[in-house]
Design an enzyme around this catalytic site. Sequence first.
Site, mmCIF file in Angstrom:
data_model
loop_
_atom_site.group_PDB
_atom_site.id
_atom_site.type_symbol
_atom_site.label_atom_id
_atom_site.label_comp_id
_atom_site.label_asym_id
_atom_site.label_seq_id
_atom_site.Cartn_x
_atom_site.Cartn_y
_atom_site.Cartn_z
ATOM 1 N N THR A 8 -28.461 44.986 27.663
ATOM 2 C CA THR A 8 -28.211 44.883 29.104
ATOM 3 C C THR A 8 -29.082 43.909 29.742
ATOM 4 O OG1 THR A 8 -28.129 46.357 31.184
ATOM 5 C CG2 THR A 8 -29.859 46.679 29.832
ATOM 6 N N ASN A 9 -28.618 43.165 31.035
ATOM 7 C CA ASN A 9 -29.457 42.180 31.672
ATOM 8 C C ASN A 9 -29.918 42.852 32.783
ATOM 9 O OD1 ASN A 9 -29.449 39.860 30.050
ATOM 10 N ND2 ASN A 9 -27.220 39.694 30.721
ATOM 11 N N HIS A 12 -33.156 47.280 36.232
ATOM 12 C CA HIS A 12 -33.112 48.820 36.535
ATOM 13 C C HIS A 12 -32.637 49.462 35.613
ATOM 14 C CE1 HIS A 12 -33.436 47.729 40.912
ATOM 15 N NE2 HIS A 12 -32.447 46.926 40.716
ATOM 16 N N ASP A 69 -21.866 51.793 29.842
ATOM 17 C CA ASP A 69 -20.937 51.258 30.880
ATOM 18 C C ASP A 69 -21.004 52.464 31.794
ATOM 19 O OD1 ASP A 69 -19.876 48.939 32.033
ATOM 20 O OD2 ASP A 69 -18.019 50.031 31.670
ATOM 21 N N THR A 70 -21.069 52.069 32.915
ATOM 22 C CA THR A 70 -20.967 53.308 33.977
ATOM 23 C C THR A 70 -19.926 52.858 35.011
ATOM 24 O OG1 THR A 70 -23.361 53.590 33.818
ATOM 25 C CG2 THR A 70 -22.420 54.250 35.816
ATOM 26 N N PHE A 149 -30.424 51.299 42.458
ATOM 27 C CA PHE A 149 -29.513 50.040 42.709
ATOM 28 C C PHE A 149 -28.031 50.482 42.941
ATOM 29 C CE2 PHE A 149 -27.497 50.019 38.300
ATOM 30 C CZ PHE A 149 -28.239 50.862 37.759
ATOM 31 N N TYR A 151 -24.399 51.977 43.808
ATOM 32 C CA TYR A 151 -24.207 52.704 44.736
ATOM 33 C C TYR A 151 -25.155 53.889 45.028
ATOM 34 C CZ TYR A 151 -19.623 50.396 43.766
ATOM 35 O OH TYR A 151 -18.624 49.381 43.483
ATOM 36 N N LYS A 172 -34.371 61.285 39.586
ATOM 37 C CA LYS A 172 -32.950 60.498 39.428
ATOM 38 C C LYS A 172 -32.730 60.728 37.640
ATOM 39 C CE LYS A 172 -29.847 56.572 39.112
ATOM 40 N NZ LYS A 172 -29.780 55.136 39.163
#
Length: 192
Positions: A8-9, A12, A69-70, A149, A151, A172
């Site tokens: 991932t880039n 967060h 992936d989210t 970050f 939403y 979280k």
Amino acid sequence: MKKIVFATNNTHKLREARALLGRQFEIVSLEELGFEGDIPETGTTLAENASQKAHFIYDRYGVDCFADDTGLEVDALGGAPGVYSARYAGEKATYDENVTKLLGELEGKQERSARFKTVVSLLLNSEEHLFEGMVEGQILPRRTGSDGFGYDPVFQPVGYQETFAQMNSELKNSISHRGMAMRKLVAFLKER
Ligand code: IMP
């Protein structure tokens, strides 16, 4: 400590993963691996995209790695933005533009239930393993909080009076979609 690359880039996400896995694994970033640029994401499901991202790095570097992936599914919008959450307001949309578009689409609507879903693809010794996580909640009419970050400022998980952007990262992570998927990943890796 065993090393594993997180494809991932997103800084967060990297921070979240290190908080979750950091005791057991050394999480290597793409920057540390020497990869620069964007990983293609052209699938139509979260699983396809997570798998595509993990394979992209595995094919080039031959290292054990994982990718996530989210998507945010909003019931009143028929499940949108879903797999297109990053590009909801346009191809290069910022987090803020995406949130503005979402709030506009939901303006005046009472039904605001939503969920985050994550799929993590792990490539270990060239074998793929998938892990899923989900958290139910609702989209608030306005932004609250400044942490997190995407939403986070408008997503309030079920059972809490705060948005993800008002929570510290431990809280979280303990209830989030990605936290759930990552804990499954850790449990799997520990058994190996
Ligand atoms: P990605 O394709 O997995 O990077 O995620 C798609 C989009 O979903 C991102 O651009 C963010 O806007 C959003 N997203 C992913 N994870 C989270 C989260 O934990 N909180 C809030 N938004 C998120």
